[in-house]
Design a protein around this motif. Structure first.
Motif, PDB file in Angstrom:
ATOM      1  N   SER A   4       0.856  -1.187   0.000  1.00  0.00           N
ATOM      2  CA  SER A   4       0.000   0.000   0.000  1.00  0.00           C
ATOM      3  C   SER A   4       0.888   1.232   0.000  1.00  0.00           C
ATOM      4  O   SER A   4       1.768   1.357   0.856  1.00  0.00           O
ATOM      5  N   ALA A   5       0.682   2.117  -0.955  1.00  0.00           N
ATOM      6  CA  ALA A   5       1.471   3.351  -0.996  1.00  0.00           C
ATOM      7  C   ALA A   5       1.236   4.191   0.248  1.00  0.00           C
ATOM      8  O   ALA A   5       2.158   4.793   0.799  1.00  0.00           O
ATOM      9  N   GLU A   6      -0.034   4.219   0.716  1.00  0.00           N
ATOM     10  CA  GLU A   6      -0.345   5.013   1.903  1.00  0.00           C
ATOM     11  C   GLU A   6       0.331   4.445   3.149  1.00  0.00           C
ATOM     12  O   GLU A   6       0.871   5.182   3.970  1.00  0.00           O
ATOM     13  N   LEU A   7       0.303   3.113   3.290  1.00  0.00           N
ATOM     14  CA  LEU A   7       0.931   2.501   4.461  1.00  0.00           C
ATOM     15  C   LEU A   7       2.457   2.581   4.403  1.00  0.00           C
ATOM     16  O   LEU A   7       3.120   2.714   5.434  1.00  0.00           O
ATOM     17  N   ASP A   8       3.024   2.510   3.188  1.00  0.00           N
ATOM     18  CA  ASP A   8       4.479   2.688   3.060  1.00  0.00           C
ATOM     19  C   ASP A   8       4.886   4.062   3.564  1.00  0.00           C
ATOM     20  O   ASP A   8       5.917   4.217   4.244  1.00  0.00           O
ATOM     21  N   LYS A   9       4.078   5.052   3.237  1.00  0.00           N
ATOM     22  CA  LYS A   9       4.367   6.405   3.700  1.00  0.00           C
ATOM     23  C   LYS A   9       4.215   6.501   5.217  1.00  0.00           C
ATOM     24  O   LYS A   9       5.015   7.155   5.902  1.00  0.00           O
ATOM     25  N   LEU A  10       3.191   5.821   5.742  1.00  0.00           N
ATOM     26  CA  LEU A  10       2.974   5.836   7.181  1.00  0.00           C
ATOM     27  C   LEU A  10       4.153   5.205   7.923  1.00  0.00           C
ATOM     28  O   LEU A  10       4.591   5.705   8.965  1.00  0.00           O
ATOM     29  N   VAL A  11       4.694   4.116   7.385  1.00  0.00           N
ATOM     30  CA  VAL A  11       5.866   3.475   7.994  1.00  0.00           C
ATOM     31  C   VAL A  11       7.048   4.426   8.017  1.00  0.00           C
ATOM     32  O   VAL A  11       7.766   4.548   9.017  1.00  0.00           O
ATOM     33  N   ALA A  12       7.261   5.116   6.895  1.00  0.00           N
ATOM     34  CA  ALA A  12       8.397   6.038   6.817  1.00  0.00           C
ATOM     35  C   ALA A  12       8.251   7.193   7.805  1.00  0.00           C
ATOM     36  O   ALA A  12       9.259   7.745   8.264  1.00  0.00           O
ATOM     37  N   MET A  13       7.021   7.566   8.153  1.00  0.00           N
ATOM     38  CA  MET A  13       6.796   8.713   9.025  1.00  0.00           C
ATOM     39  C   MET A  13       6.610   8.330  10.497  1.00  0.00           C
ATOM     40  O   MET A  13       6.411   9.200  11.336  1.00  0.00           O
ATOM     41  N   THR A  14       6.677   7.033  10.795  1.00  0.00           N
ATOM     42  CA  THR A  14       6.473   6.579  12.170  1.00  0.00           C
ATOM     43  C   THR A  14       7.810   6.262  12.839  1.00  0.00           C
ATOM     44  O   THR A  14       8.638   5.552  12.270  1.00  0.00           O
ATOM     45  N   ASN A  15       8.007   6.795  14.023  1.00  0.00           N
ATOM     46  CA  ASN A  15       9.197   6.492  14.822  1.00  0.00           C
ATOM     47  C   ASN A  15       8.849   5.322  15.739  1.00  0.00           C
ATOM     48  O   ASN A  15       8.159   5.474  16.750  1.00  0.00           O
ATOM     49  N   ASP A  30       9.292  -1.123   4.576  1.00  0.00           N
ATOM     50  CA  ASP A  30      10.602  -1.646   4.957  1.00  0.00           C
ATOM     51  C   ASP A  30      10.616  -2.294   6.336  1.00  0.00           C
ATOM     52  O   ASP A  30      11.670  -2.693   6.820  1.00  0.00           O
ATOM     53  N   MET A  31       9.456  -2.388   6.973  1.00  0.00           N
ATOM     54  CA  MET A  31       9.395  -2.913   8.337  1.00  0.00           C
ATOM     55  C   MET A  31       8.716  -4.279   8.371  1.00  0.00           C
ATOM     56  O   MET A  31       7.808  -4.543   7.576  1.00  0.00           O
ATOM     57  N   GLU A  32       9.164  -5.139   9.284  1.00  0.00           N
ATOM     58  CA  GLU A  32       8.538  -6.432   9.529  1.00  0.00           C
ATOM     59  C   GLU A  32       8.056  -6.506  10.964  1.00  0.00           C
ATOM     60  O   GLU A  32       8.752  -6.030  11.881  1.00  0.00           O
ATOM     61  N   PHE A  33       6.850  -7.089  11.165  1.00  0.00           N
ATOM     62  CA  PHE A  33       6.234  -7.161  12.484  1.00  0.00           C
ATOM     63  C   PHE A  33       5.750  -8.584  12.725  1.00  0.00           C
ATOM     64  O   PHE A  33       5.510  -9.345  11.780  1.00  0.00           O
ATOM     65  N   ASP A  34       5.562  -8.902  13.963  1.00  0.00           N
ATOM     66  CA  ASP A  34       4.912 -10.163  14.324  1.00  0.00           C
ATOM     67  C   ASP A  34       3.421  -9.902  14.468  1.00  0.00           C
ATOM     68  O   ASP A  34       3.012  -8.918  15.092  1.00  0.00           O
TER      69      ASP A  34
END
Length: 425
Positions: free
Chosen positions: A369-380, A418-422
Motif C-alpha cells: 500500500s502506498a499510503e501505508l508505506d508512507k505511514l511506515v516512513a513517518m512513524t518512529n 521496509d518494516m517487519e512485524f509479528d
C-alpha cells in the motif's frame, strides 16, 4: 550540439521531523506537550527559460535534489520550510514519467512552471497528538519523504510552420532566404541534422516562426534515419510546408516523394495529415521543373501548390503571406475551442483514502500500500505512543481483518514497507 532527449532523476525534499518536547517552566511542574512541527520539504519545479535552446545541460547533470525541511523545535516552534528547487528548461519541453510514459507536464510558455516532484510535508510534533486521555503524548511524526521520480525530457520545437520533405529538396535554402537563420547548406543528404528556427517578418507587421526540420526518409515512423527525432518536432507545428523538388534533380519522382512523406506522417501520428498544409514546388528555375509541375497538379488534388525558386526568390512572397493567413485562421479556431472548453466542468468523486493488497513471500505476509508505506516512513517505532497509533490505523483500516482472512496467525511475520512485524492476536 542539439540535444532533444534526456533522462534525469528528481528528488523532492523530505519533510522535517516533528519534535517531542514539553513545557519546562519554573512554576509549571506538569507542563504539557510543546514539540513543534517539521517544515515542508522543497518541491522540484521546472520553469521555462527563453535563453535555453537544447537539453544539453541535462547530459552532464542527471540528478536534482531539493532540500529537506527543518525539524520541529521546542516551545511549539515549527521548522522552516525548504525552498523549492527551480530547474530551468527550454520552451517546448515535454516531461514524462520514464517508467509509465505518463505525461507530467508540457512546458511551452515563457515563465511557465510545473511541479515535477512534490516535497514531503513536515512531521507533526507531539502537541498535535494530545487528547483528553493522553495529555502528554510521547510521540511525534517523522517528515514525509519527498517524491522521487525518473523523468524523460523531450524537446519539441515550438514553431508555427515546419518545412518537411526529403533531404536536399531545398528546405534549408528556403529558410535562409525568408529569415535571418543560417542553417548549413550543402549538396549532400542530411545536411540538416538538427532543427533550425527562423522568424519570418512580413511587410504588414505580421510574423511567424518557421522551422527547418531534418529530412525524412522512408521508414522514418519506424525509427529509420533520423526517424522519431524528426517526427517529434513535426507534432508542434501548426502548418506543414511540404517542400518538393519539382526539378527531380536526383531522378526522383515528385509525386511519389509527396505521398511517401504523407505516409510517414500518417504512420507516426494520423492527426498530422489533418493539419493545414501547403505544397511548395521548389527549384522551378531548373530545366524540366515546369513539365513535372503540370504532371504533379494532375495527380495531386485538394492541396494548395505554390511554385517557387528559393535561389531566385520567385514566388516566395506569395507563399509566406499564405502561410500567415493559415496561421491566422488556426488562431481563430483555437480561440473558439478554448471558449467552449471553459464552460465545461467535470467533477470526479474521490476514491477510498487507503487501499492495500496482501500477498505472500514465502512465510511472510506482505501488505502492499502506498499510503501505508508512507505511514511506515513517518512513524518512529522507538516511541511507544507512535507504535500504538500505527497499530490502531492498521486495525481501523481493515488490514488486521484482511490478514486473518488471508490466513495470518499469531506469531506470523507481516511486512509493511521496509518494516517487519509479528502478527499478535
Amino acid at each position: 550540439m542539439f540535444v532533444d532527449v534526456a533522462k534525469i532523476e528528481v528528488k523532492a525534499g523530505d519533510g522535517g521531523n516533528g519534535m517531542v518536547a514539553y513545557r519546562r517552566e519554573k512554576y509549571v511542574p506538569m507542563g504539557g506537550p510543546a514539540g513543534g512541527d517539521g517544515g515542508r520539504g522543497g518541491d522540484v519545479v521546472f520553469i521555462v527559460d527563453p535563453g535555453l535552446r537544447t537539453l544539453m545541460d541535462f547530459r552532464y547533470q542527471r540528478h536534482f535534489r531539493a532540500k529537506a525541511g527543518e525539524n520541529g523545535r521546542p516551545k511549539n516552534q515549527h521548522g522552516a520550510n525548504a525552498e523549492d528547487l527551480l530547474v530551468k528548461v527550454p520552451p517546448g519541453t515535454v516531461v514524462r514519467d520514464a517508467q509509465t510514459q505518463d505525461l507530467i507536464a508540457d512546458l511551452t510558455e515563457i515563465g511557465q512552471r510545473a511541479v515535477i516532484a512534490k516535497g514531503g510535508r513536515g512531521g507533526r510534533g507531539n502537541v498535535r497528538f494530545a487528547t483528553a486521555k493522553n495529555k502528554a503524548p510521547d510521540m511525534a511524526e517523522r517528515g514525509e519523504p519527498g517524491e522521487v521520480k525518473e523523468v524523460l525530457l523531450e524537446l519539441r520545437l515550438i514553431a508555427d510552420a515546419g518545412l518537411v520533405g526529403f533531404p536536399s529538396v531545398g528546405k534549408s535554402t528556403l529558410l535562409s532566404v525568408v529569415s535571418a537563420a543560417r542553417p548549413k547548406i550543402a549538396s549532400y543528404h542530411f545536411t540538416t541534422l538538427s532543427p533550425h528556427l527562423g522568424v519570418v517578418s512580413l511587410g504588414d507587421e505580421r510574423s511567424f516562426v518557421l522551422a527547418d526540420l531534418p529530412g525524412l526518409i522512408e521508414g522514418a515512423h519506424e525509427g529509420q534515419g533520423l526517424g522519431h527525432e524528426f517526427l517529434r518536432h513535426v507534432e508542434r507545428t501548426k502548418v506543414l510546408v511540404h517542400v518538393v523538388d519539382m526539378a527531380a534533380t536526383e531522378d526522383r519522382d515528385p509525386v511519389s516523394d509527396y505521398y511517401a512523406i504523407l505516409h510517414e506522417l500518417k504512420e507516426y501520428n494520423p492527426l498530422l495529415v489533418e493539419r493545414k498544409q501547403v505544397v511548395v514546388a521548389n527549384k522551378m528555375d531548373l530545366p524540366g521543373a515546369q513539365e513535372h509541375l503540370v504532371l504533379f497538379q494532375q495527380k495531386v488534388k485538394d492541396v494548395e501548390i505554390y511554385p517557387i525558386s528559393a535561389i531566385t526568390r520567385d514566388g516566395i512572397d506569395v507563399l509566406m503571406h499564405r502561410i500567415a493567413e493559415l496561421l491566422d485562421q488556426i488562431q481563430v479556431e483555437e480561440s473558439n475551442k478554448m471558449d467552449f472548453a471553459e464552460a465545461e466542468v467535470v467533477y470526479r468523486a474521490r476514491g477510498p483514502r487507503l487501499t492495500f493488497t496482501i500477498d505472500r513471500d514465502g512465510n511472510v505476509f506482505v501488505v502492499e500500500s502506498a499510503e501505508l508505506d508512507k505511514l511506515v516512513a513517518m512513524t518512529n517505532f522507538d516511541q511507544y505512543d507512535a507504535v500504538k497509533r500505527f497499530q490502531t490505523i492498521l486495525r481501523r483500516s481493515g488490514v488486521d481483518d484482511a490478514l486473518r482472512a488471508a490466513g495470518a496467525k499469531d506469531g506470523d511475520v507481516i511486512r509493511v514497507g521496509d518494516m517487519e512485524f509479528d502478527f499478535v492476536e
